[in-house]
Each structure stands twice: as C-alpha cells, then as structure tokens.
Design a protein around this motif. Structure first.
Motif, PDB file in Angstrom:
ATOM      1  N   PHE A  73     -13.278 -68.270  31.684  1.00 32.76           N
ATOM      2  CA  PHE A  73     -12.049 -68.551  30.483  1.00 32.76           C
ATOM      3  C   PHE A  73     -12.725 -68.976  29.314  1.00 32.76           C
ATOM      4  N   THR A  74     -11.898 -68.732  28.261  1.00 38.87           N
ATOM      5  CA  THR A  74     -12.281 -69.111  26.692  1.00 38.87           C
ATOM      6  C   THR A  74     -12.563 -70.685  26.912  1.00 38.87           C
ATOM      7  N   TRP A  75     -13.847 -71.119  26.242  1.00 39.97           N
ATOM      8  CA  TRP A  75     -14.154 -72.622  26.204  1.00 39.97           C
ATOM      9  C   TRP A  75     -13.544 -73.000  25.023  1.00 39.97           C
ATOM     10  N   MET A  76     -14.138 -72.684  23.829  1.00 41.20           N
ATOM     11  CA  MET A  76     -13.572 -73.139  22.324  1.00 41.20           C
ATOM     12  C   MET A  76     -13.324 -71.826  21.709  1.00 41.20           C
ATOM     13  N   GLU A  77     -12.184 -72.052  20.775  1.00 44.67           N
ATOM     14  CA  GLU A  77     -11.901 -70.933  20.021  1.00 44.67           C
ATOM     15  C   GLU A  77     -11.261 -71.295  19.131  1.00 44.67           C
ATOM     16  N   THR A  78     -11.717 -71.143  17.899  1.00 51.83           N
ATOM     17  CA  THR A  78     -10.978 -71.589  16.377  1.00 51.83           C
ATOM     18  C   THR A  78     -11.816 -71.028  15.335  1.00 51.83           C
ATOM     19  N   GLY A  79     -10.754 -70.791  14.281  1.00 52.40           N
ATOM     20  CA  GLY A  79     -11.651 -69.908  13.192  1.00 52.40           C
ATOM     21  C   GLY A  79     -12.292 -68.853  13.563  1.00 52.40           C
ATOM     22  N   PHE A  81     -15.057 -68.867  15.429  1.00 50.76           N
ATOM     23  CA  PHE A  81     -15.840 -69.445  16.064  1.00 50.76           C
ATOM     24  C   PHE A  81     -15.233 -69.158  17.616  1.00 50.76           C
ATOM     25  N   LEU A 145     -24.324 -71.829  24.316  1.00 50.03           N
ATOM     26  CA  LEU A 145     -23.394 -73.025  24.315  1.00 50.03           C
ATOM     27  C   LEU A 145     -23.375 -73.676  25.703  1.00 50.03           C
ATOM     28  N   LEU A 203     -22.802 -66.684  19.881  1.00 52.38           N
ATOM     29  CA  LEU A 203     -23.852 -67.494  20.547  1.00 52.38           C
ATOM     30  C   LEU A 203     -24.096 -66.728  21.945  1.00 52.38           C
TER      31      LEU A 203
END
Lengths: 672, 536
Positions: A73-79, A81, A145, A203
């Motif tokens: 699944f998606t961990w972090m997503e913003t802008g 990144f 990451l 990354l």
C-alpha cells in the motif's frame, strides 16, 4: 515469475504476527508467560515458515530473472512526494532474506534452550521476532525510505535486546550507546535521502539506479559519502564502531543474530544495492576501502588483547566487517556479500559456541552457590576456562570448525570469501582508480588476515585446550569441573548446523581462475553469476598465475599464523604468551588494550562538553536571560500599578481588568 | 450537518448545566465523561462526511448576519482541511483528559470539570471559526479556564507560573488584537461594501491583497502573537513553568491542543494573508525554528524534572512544525500539519504518563526513580512507545511529520539553503539522546528508592486512556495517507493562492511610493524583473 505478493506478505507478516502474539499476550497474562514451549514454538515458526517461503521464491528464480515486486500500500503521499510499502524480490534481496531467516531460525531454535530459565522468555522471543520483521523490511524494501524504516527498526530491536537485562545499569548504558551512535549515522543517511529525492523526485531503487545520469559528480560524491557514514554506524566501522563491543551486554543469541550475522551487515547490503552509484565516484570508493581496511586492522589488534570470550568475538566482528567494506571499496560487491554470507555462518556459530561456554560457566557458579560457596567469577573470562573440550565436545568441535573457517584455511567457507576480497584489493592497485594506495590496503588486509588466525586460535586454545583453570585461580572452586556439561540438544543442533554451513558455505563462490587452470569454462563462481545483474563489480584483471600466487601466499600466511598461535597458546601458556606480546610491543600493546581510547575521546570531546554546556550555560541562560526579560516586564508592571498583588489574590476579575485595559489601549491606538 | 458542527462545539458547554442536577463528586466525573464522549461521537460524522477533494473550501458552514451595521463581523464557523484533524484531535482528547483526572483531583471537582468543559468548547471554537473576530473571542476564551486550572489546581509554584502564563498571553493577545483590527478595516475597505470585515474566506482569497508596508507590520504582529503561543524560541519560557505547575489534564490540553493554536494561526492567517512578508521573513523564522529545535533539545537534556523535560521537548518539536510551515511547499507544510496532530498524540501521551507516575510517587524528579520497569511492566511498555513516537522512530507517527518537514525544507525554494534542514536534523539525534537518557534513568537499573517498590502497575482506566493514543501513533506511522489526505487539497490550494497574490502585489507595487526599507526587504524592482522573465 508471477507476483510474489502472497509469499512476501507471509515472509514479512509472520514475524510481525509472532511479535504481536507473544508480546501482547505475554504482557497481559502471567499465565501465558509460563507457557514457554508454546511461546518458543510460535516464535520459531514465525521465522521458519518465512524461510520456507523465501526458499520457494529462490527456487523459482534464476540469475537472469527480473526483479519481482510486491506492492502492499501507499505509505506517504503528499505534493511531489510519494513512497510505498512495497517489496522487491531479486537475487540480492533473496540471498539476504535466506540468510536472515535461515540463520535466524537456527538462532531462534538455540534460544529456546539458552533462555529457558529466563523470566523474560516471552519478551525475548517477541523482540527477536520484531527484529526479524525489521530486518526483512530492510533487505526487501524496494525504496530507500522503507529500507530506512527497517534500518531504524533493527536499531530499536538491538537497543531493546542489548538492554534486555535492564536492571543492570551498564547493560542499559550499552543499549543507549548503540542507539545513539546509530542515530548519528542515520542522520547522515537521512540527508543522503533528501539529496536523492531533490534530484530525481523518487526514492525507489529502480528509479534511482536508472537515473544516475541526473546526478552531478558532486552529488554522487556527497550522497556516497553520506550513505557511507550511515553505514559506518550500523555496520560498526571507524569512526562509529565503538558501540558494537559494548553491545555484547545483550544475551548471546542476540550477539550472534543481530551483532554478527545480520543487522551489522546492513551497511554492506545497502552499499551493494547502490553499487552502480558508488562505482561512479572513485574518491568515495577509495574512502570506503580505506575505512574498511583501517577498521579491520584496528579491531584485530584490539582483539588480541581481550580476555572476554565475547569481547574477542565482538572485535573480530568489527574487523570482519572491515574486510567487507574493503571489498566494497575495491569494487568487489559480490565478494562483500559472499563474506556477509560466510561470516553469518561461522560467526553465528562462534557466538553461539561462546554462549554454550558461558552457559556452562554460569551453571558452575550457580552450582557452587547451591553448595553454599560464596564465590564470584566472570563466566566470560577465558582465563578462568581451559580444557573445556573434554566436557563439551560438540561445542568444542563446532567452535574449532568455525575458527578454521574464519582463519582462512581452505576449503572452509571463510577462506574463499576472504581470499576474493584480498585479491580484489590487490587488483585495484593496477586500476584506473587510486592505484598504489590499494596495494597498501592489500598489505593491511594481509596483516589483518594473519592477526585474525592468530587471535582466533588464541581464543580457541585458551578456552578449550589445556586444563580447566578456575579451580587454580579462585578459592572454593575446587572440583568445580564436575559441573561442566554440554548444552542441550536445541543448542547443539544449531551449532552443528552452522558448523556444517561454515564448512560448505564457501562453495557458492569458488574462484573462477581455479576452474580455468584445470581446463574448465571459468564459471564456477555461482554467486557471481547469481548477482551479476545487481552488483556493479569491477572485474578482476589479474593473470591466472598472479591469482594462484596470491592465493598460495594467503594460505601460507594463515597457516603460519595458526602454527604460531598453537606454539604460544596450545598448552596452557596464555599468561606467559600475553605477557610476552605486551613486553614485545610495549606502547602499541597499551594502545590496543585501551582500545585506542576512542570511547574516552568521544566522551571527553563531545558528550561531556555538550551536556556541561547545556547544563551550565544554556539552562542557566534560559532561566536568567531569556526568562529574566519577561520577569523584568512583570517587575515593571509591579512598580507602575501594584497589579501583581491583584493577580495573586483575585483571579478572574483581574483578567477581565487586563482585557479592558487592553481594549482601551487598542482603541486609543486606533483613534490616533 | 451545520447543526451537528455547532452542537459538537457547544455540547461540552451545555453539559455543564447537568452539574445543576448531578452535584456530587462521582456524578460530576461521570457526567463530564459522558458529555465529552458524546462530543467525540458527535464529531465523527463530520469526519466521515467530509469532502476530501474540496478540502480547501470550508464545509458545514454556519453564517450569521453581521452584528454591527456596516461591519462584516458575524458568527461564522465551518471546517476545512486545515482545521478538521485538529478539531477531531480535540474531541478525541476530551474523554481522555477527563479520565486522566479521575483520581488525582480532590478539590472542588465541579469547578475543575467545568473548566475542562469550557476549555473543550473554546478549543473547538477556535478551530472551527472562520471569522477572525470569532476566532479571537474563542482564542481568548480558551485562556481563561487554563488560567484557572493552573492557578487553582496547580502545583506548589502555581502563582508564578500563572503570572508568567498570563503576562505572555496578554502581550500576545493585545498585539494580535491591534493587528486584527487594522486588518479588518483594510479588508472592509477592499469589499467596498463594509467598513470592516473579518471574514477569513474573503481575507485569504485572491480578491484581497495588502500592500507591502501593511503586510510587513501585520505579519510581524500576528507572527509574534502566534510564536508566543507555539512557543518559538525566545518566547518559550512560560511553557516549562506552566507545564510543571499545571495539573496533568491541564498539561495534556496545553500540549496537545493549545500549543497548536500558534502554529495553526501561522498557517491559517500568515500564510495566505501576508504572502510577501511570509516569503521574505521565512528564513528568519527558519533560523528561530532551528535554534528552538536544538536549544530546546539541549535544555531538555539536562532537566531534572521529567515534566519539565517533556515541556522543553515541546519547544524542540514545535520548532520542526514552524520550520515546515515556512518552507512553504506542499510536502513540508503537510508535514507540519500532520506533525501538529503527532505532537498532540505523543506529547499528550507523555504528559499523561508523567501524571500517572506522579499520582503514585508524588515526585517527578528523575533522580527519585530508577528501576521502575521491573515494577510496572505495562507502564514501561506504554512509556516506551510514547518515547519512540516522540523521537521519530519510523513506523510511528512522529517520523512521518519530521521526515516530510525535513525533506520539504531541504528543497524549499524560500529557504534556498540546505543548512536549515541539516541543522534541524541534528535535533533528531538529540531527541534520542534526551528521551532515552531520561527513560533509562527513570525505568532501568536497580530500584534505588525503597518507596518505589510499592508502586502498582497501571489500572484498567489508565490503560484504556492510553490505548487510543497508541493506536493513532501506529496508524499515522504506517498509513499517514489516511490522515494527510484531508489537508492535501487545502495546502496545495493556499500555497498556490499565496504565490499568486505575492506576485500580483509585487507587480503592482511602485517602488517610488514605498519607503526605503520596504524596497530593501522586498527587492521590489528586481522581483518585478524576475517575475516578468519567469512569466515569459
């Protein structure tokens, strides 16, 4: 191959599940804590089943297979990144996964016996499972990451397990020290991650390694250097290695699993994963090689002077990791991974063997206490041992096999991997890189190889040969040899398995030139074939004759070293021989014995000044100057209107008064 | 839904009326618990019904009519992407805070719980208000109960702590009030209809821009007021006092919610309303933030009182938030927004934990402890988790915020300098140092103080109030997207709006009309050339 998601989920998920079950039930129920068999079986399965899953993946893979991905699944997503919880199954991550779960399984098995009488049994296995979970994230992550999550996660487990017996303040000191030195490395690693993201906006390993042309030479240098600093923390290299010897405060299976076989090799894994980037910067390669060679010899010289059985092994580990860094810096990434694998076998075997010895020495102490004798001795001090081979044959034999393996005697595992490293360092002397410097590093490595065989046999002979010293050294321990015994089957099974692997492990990386000499096709090095799409190795250009010559030389060096060690320590001469070395090397010996005074240096130059400055300057500054400013305002108020008195007596009405005053002030300002 | 939002805000306040009926101590406690729990349940539909894709637009808006003729000051509440999670955090903390006081408060319970309930309404009101005057009223309202909580139910040195808290907040409030009134008149003039306007929707919109001179002064005034609240170095000294003297519940609310009013204000007001000043002063703010991060950590390291240590750690942690806000890109600002929640959870948890040990041992001096882990294994576990969250261990919430902030600051165009992010990252090392050192001295080693052998492990109530916090620490740590999605659109939209406003102001600015210092700060002529060429 088809999507590995299901198998990868099991590989990653089961150790986590094991941690949660044993951790939560153990914490909440005292009844559960006493069910040691159940706890042990669950924890073992949580590692062994992933091993079988990894084996399945491995058997469906060949050296040409493309990497397979398991996207959870998606961990972090913003802008701009975005980063996923996603895993990459390829030749490199499979090798690492097999080592982690394979050696991990054996050590879990061993721990059932080793920790049997510990009241924190449940907690120990919960932490051990959590460690495996974090380590698997580290080696299977498809991006930097998530790797970093595993990287700090293993650091946490290391912290928790070093300080496992936390009522002993020195053990919790060691734990904290390990975490903090690692954090220093992690800081550099984080900056490297920022630099990579800024340049290419991702990354993901695959993206990074296919967009290397986007980086300037300067970027490559700094990123390489920062990653290296990160690796020197986790993999205990100069300048950050000082935490690892202290880390031996943890239970011995932890030393074997975390501080020898797996976690400390993370840095080598990371640099191999990024090898196409590292080879672009000869300067960084050079620095890696120098740090590796220097660490190898520094740690080996300290190892000679140690009396603690685990202490010798700890410095030996630092030294062997130095060899691996030398390999990386010499462009021999495959050889580095090869040594990671063989080292995992023989060093785990050595540590578990030392655990078996410590176990029996502690047993002696307990028995003596039971007999009402108030004697205390250090169960890890080799000067109290000697002659143990009679009482613990399996421990002795397996320890000896692993010692031969690490000493570099053919055809055991360590010989092949170490020889390949040393040869690559020599080869680099001719290369376009830094040239002659690598010849020096080859010399350093050869001397270190000599020292390795020497201190390891010193250790083995002093521990297992000669006669049992304890009764001669400490009053009230006469006849205590009757309490010496071999360890239970769970422990010896693990020892024999690892000893077996230490014998045959080297065959995965047989030197190709040997095959050529005998008319073969020169492709007997399986590991090279296996990793050729990932490790950006700088090829060997030496002639067959040169390679034979180097190899012969290495064998002679090792053999001579073993012979000298036998002459000096083979028969109860530890005390005289150590004294002889001390007098012969005078000031050098003192430096080695003081461990190059690095701890004192860091304490004196960084830790104490920072704490003192904060305590004596900043804290005072904060109270007197920064806060004094506010107090001054309060003082003014007191003088002008004695308001303070009101504040101290009534409460709400004063507040209202202040508000009204405020509003009047505002209105005044607004009107004029 | 509009009604539900209002009901959620005022329900705690209405709940106080129940004290007229349920007067005895037990009843007061249970009533408060029920009231705050219902408040939390009431707020849930607001989260579930929220239109994530349009989070830049306030939702569930209630708009009253202007109170004074000719002045656009009106009751105006709603939730948007910026306020939603903070609003939810506040309702979540409600019952937790009540439960945390269960056995530790012995005097005038009715007054105490009334204060907590008023505080709850005031905090919810601050986050929901969209009219700046209403915002200001709630802002001030939130101070009064906190003032009482420290002053009446506080520790031995409560008077001094209260005075300091009071003076600081008073100074901050006054400055903000002055600036607010000026801003209101400017906005009113811009509407062409009103004399005065405090409608945030208009003030933050592209239709309303301020000149460079006005922006500078107003920015400085608002920023100062908010920075005292944060608190940003060097305006932080009220915080350790207030925290040490406040009862546990007061500290928790202060840390989890009230400190956020400062950083929230910086994003809500300074970012969209004073875009040019925001950009020009960003490096200065970053310097203060970085000093705060390192300074706070170093001073925390040498504290002898656990609670004071946690208080100083807040100075360090909130430095990260400010650094993220002024980095002014989606990654960093989003990091800052989620870090506000994270800090609320982990520092809130830490204050609860300190309170639990204080209730038992009646001391907070680190040197009085040692070896507690053996005595209280469950407590040790929760304490460890909160500690790890606080030091930013990946997999827990703190890491997500810190990583996004540092990463965004690293490539921030406003900062145009890597040194801020790099120095701030040292704070990550220091955090591990002071937290683990403290943890070790309190929890590990042998029990040196005989008294501590009598300590009992956590009871069901205490475990129950920590578990929700731990769940969110883990949840945000591994699936932050479930939370950051709410503010994503808001942050992106307002960064764009702010940039456009800033360019527009510079394009219309006439350097000959401006005082010298303004020209110097903003490089008016040069910026014009730059924006001209970049437009081409």
């Amino acid at each position: 191959m088809e999507s590995p998601t299901a198998l990868v989920s099991l590989i990653i998920g089961l150790p986590l599940l094991g941690f949660l079950i044993n951790g939560i039930l153990g914490l909440s129920s005292t009844a559960y804590r006493s069910k040691k068999t159940l706890i042990g079986i669950l924890a073992n399965l949580a590692v062994f089943i992933p091993f079988l899953c990894a084996l399945t993946l491995f058997l469906n893979f060949d050296s040409e297979s493309a990497a397979a991905f398991a996207h959870l699944f998606t961990w972090m997503e913003t802008g701009s990144f975005s980063v996923d919880i996603a895993y990459q199954v390829d030749q490199l991550s499979l090798i690492m996964t097999l080592v982690v779960t394979g050696v991990g399984s054996l050590i879990h098995l061993y721990s059932i016996g080793y920790m049997a009488h510990d009241e924190g049994f449940w907690k120990f296995f919960a932490y051990l499972n959590l460690f495996i979970f974090a380590m698997l994230n580290l080696v299977l992550a498809d991006n930097l990451l998530l790797l970093f999550l595993g990287w700090e996660g293993v650091g946490l487990c290391s912290y928790l397990l070093i300080g496992f017996w936390y009522t002993d303040m020195s053990k919790s000191d060691a734990a904290k020290k390990a975490f903090l030195y690692n954090r220093v490395g992690d800081f550099a690693f984080l900056i490297a991650i920022f630099m990579i993201f800024e340049t290419i906006g991702s990354l993901n390993f695959e993206v990074i390694l296919t967009s290397l042309e986007a980086f300037s030479g300067n970027d490559i240098f700094w990123i390489g250097l920062l990653i290296l600093i990160g690796a020197t923390g986790k993999s205990a290299q100069i300048p950050l290695f000082v935490w690892l010897p202290d880390a031996m405060a943890g239970p011995t299976p932890v030393s074997a699993l975390i501080h020898a076989a797996t976690m400390v090799t993370s840095g080598i894994y990371l640099i191999t994963r990024m090898s196409p980037m590292f080879v672009m910067s000869p300067e960084v390669m050079m620095i890696v090689a120098v740090i590796g060679a220097l660490t190898a010899i520094v740690a080996a010289t300290i190892a000679i002077t140690q009396y603690d059985i685990k202490g010798v092994l700890a410095y030996s580990t630092v030294s062997q990791l130095g060899f691996m860094f030398l390999a990386l810096g010499s462009g021999a990434f495959t050889a580095a991974i090869f040594h990671v694998v063989t080292h995992a076998f023989f060093k785990a075997c050595l540590f578990l063997g030392s655990g078996s010895v410590i176990h029996t020495m502690e047993h002696v102490e307990h028995k003596l206490h039971d007999k009402g004798k108030d004697v205390h001795f250090d169960p890890q001090d080799i000067r109290n041992m000697g002659g143990l081979r009679k009482y613990m044959p399996s421990t002795y034999k397996t320890f000896l096999i692993a010692t031969i393996a690490i000493a570099g005697i053919p055809p055991l595992a360590g010989f092949f991997s170490k020889d390949e490293i040393v040869m690559h360092a020599f080869n680099m002397g001719f290369g376009e890189y830094a040239g002659a410097m690598y010849f020096i590093l080859w010399g350093v490595a050869t001397i270190t190889a000599f020292l390795t065989a020497f201190y390891m046999f010193r250790l083995t002979f002093t521990t297992f040969h000669g006669s049992f010293k304890l009764p001669k050294l400490i009053n009230g321990t006469e006849g205590s040899e009757e309490y010496l015994h071999e360890s239970p089957a769970t422990m010896t099974t693990a020892l024999w398995s690892l000893a077996g692997l230490s014998i045959v492990g080297g065959f995965i990386g047989l030197p190709n030139f040997v095959s050529k000499t005998f008319g073969g096709d020169g492709h007997i090095n399986w590991l090279h074939e296996w990793l050729h799409t990932i490790a950006a190795d700088i090829p060997l250009t030496l002639s067959g004759t040169a390679e034979w010559a180097l190899m012969t030389f290495a064998i002679i060096v090792a053999a001579v070293s073993v012979y000298i060690a036998y002459k000096m320590y083979g028969n109860d001469q530890q005390e005289e021989s150590d004294a002889w070395i001390a007098s012969k090397f005078g000031p050098f010996y003192r430096v080695w014995k003081d461990k190059y005074s690095l701890d004192e240096l860091y304490e004196g130059a960084i830790v104490h000044p920072t704490v003192n400055f904060s305590d004596k300057v900043l804290a005072v500054f904060d109270m007197k100057i920064v806060d004094g400013f506010v107090n001054a305002i309060a003082g003014t108020v007191r003088i002008s209107g004695s308001l303070l008195r009101y504040i101290q007596t009534g409460v709400a009405s004063n507040y209202a008064l202040f508000l009204i005053l405020g509003v009047i002030l505002v209105l005044t300002i607004l009107l004029f | 839904m509009e009604f539900l939002l209002n009901l959620t805000i005022y329900f705690p306040l209405i709940g106080i009326l129940a004290f007229l009926v349920f007067r005895n101590d037990e009843a007061v406690k249970w009533t408060s618990l029920v009231v705050t729990s219902i408040t939390f349940l009431l707020s849930l539909p607001l989260l579930f019904q929220f239109d994530v894709a349009n989070s830049a637009i306030p939702q569930y808006v209630t708009e009253g009519s202007p109170v004074f003729s000719g002045m656009d000051v009106k009751y105006l509440v709603g939730l948007d992407g910026l306020s939603l999670l903070l609003f939810m955090l506040t309702t979540l903390m409600g019952p937790i805070v009540i439960l945390s006081s269960w056995n530790s408060i012995k005097k005038s319970l009715m007054g105490y719980y009334s204060m907590l309930l008023i505080l709850q309404t005031a905090s919810l009101g601050v986050f929901a208000s969209l009219d700046l005057v209403v915002f200001y009223v709630f802002f001030e309202l939130s101070l009064i109960p906190m003032y009482f909580l420290i002053g009446i139910w506080g520790g031995s040195d409560k008077v001094r702590a209260t005075i300091k808290f009071f003076i600081y907040t008073l100074v901050g409030s006054l400055i903000m009030l002055v600036a607010l009134i000026y801003l209101g008149y400017s906005a009113g003039a811009a509407t062409g209809v009103f004399e005065f306007s405090a409608d945030w929707r208009f003030i933050s919109s592209p239709e309303f821009t301020l000149g460079l001179v006005e922006q500078t002064w107003l920015f400085l005034a608002f920023a100062l007021a908010f920075c005292i609240k944060v608190p940003l170095f060097p305006f932080h000294t009220w915080l350790p006092y207030a925290h040490t003297e406040a009862p546990t519940a007061g500290s928790v609310v202060l840390a989890a919610i009230m400190l956020k009013l400062g950083t929230y204000g910086l994003v809500r007001v300074c970012l969209p309303v004073f875009p040019n000043a925001f950009a020009e002063f960003a490096p200065m703010m970053a310097i203060l933030a970085v000093i705060g991060i390192i300074y706070g950590a170093l001073v925390a390291m040498v504290q002898k009182d656990v609670k004071k240590l946690v208080a100083y750690s807040s100075v360090s942690h909130l430095g990260f938030v400010v650094l993220g806000i002024f980095a002014f890109n989606t990654v960093a600002v989003q990091g800052a927004v989620i870090q506000m929640i994270n800090h609320g959870l982990s520092t809130g948890a830490l204050f609860l934990i300190v309170g639990m040990i204080y209730d038992r041992a009646h001391t907070r001096q680190i040197s009085d402890f040692g070896g507690i882990a053996k005595q209280m294994p469950v407590f040790a576990t929760f304490f460890m988790i909160a500690t790890l969250a606080s030091i930013g261990l990946p997999g827990l919430n703190g890491f997500v915020g810190e990583f996004l902030i540092l990463n965004g600051s690293f490539f921030s165009e406003l900062y145009a300098n890597k040194v801020y992010a790099v120095l701030a990252a040292i704070g990550v090392i220091l955090a591990a140092a002071y937290m683990l050192w403290m943890y070790q001295r309190v929890m590990f080693g042998p029990i040196t103080n005989e008294e501590n052998k009598k300590l009992l492990d956590l009871n069901g109530r205490e475990i129950g109030l920590l578990i929700p916090l731990v769940i969110f620490m883990v949840w945000i740590g591994i699936r932050p997207v479930d939370f950051t999605k709410y503010s994503e659109n808001w942050v992106e939209s307002y960064i764009t709006i702010s940039q456009e406003k800033s360019t527009a102001v510079l394009e219309t600015a006439d350097s000959s009309d401006l005082p010298n210092w303004t020209n110097r700060i903003y490089d008016v002529e040069e910026s014009k050339v730059e924006s001209f060429t970049s437009n081409k």
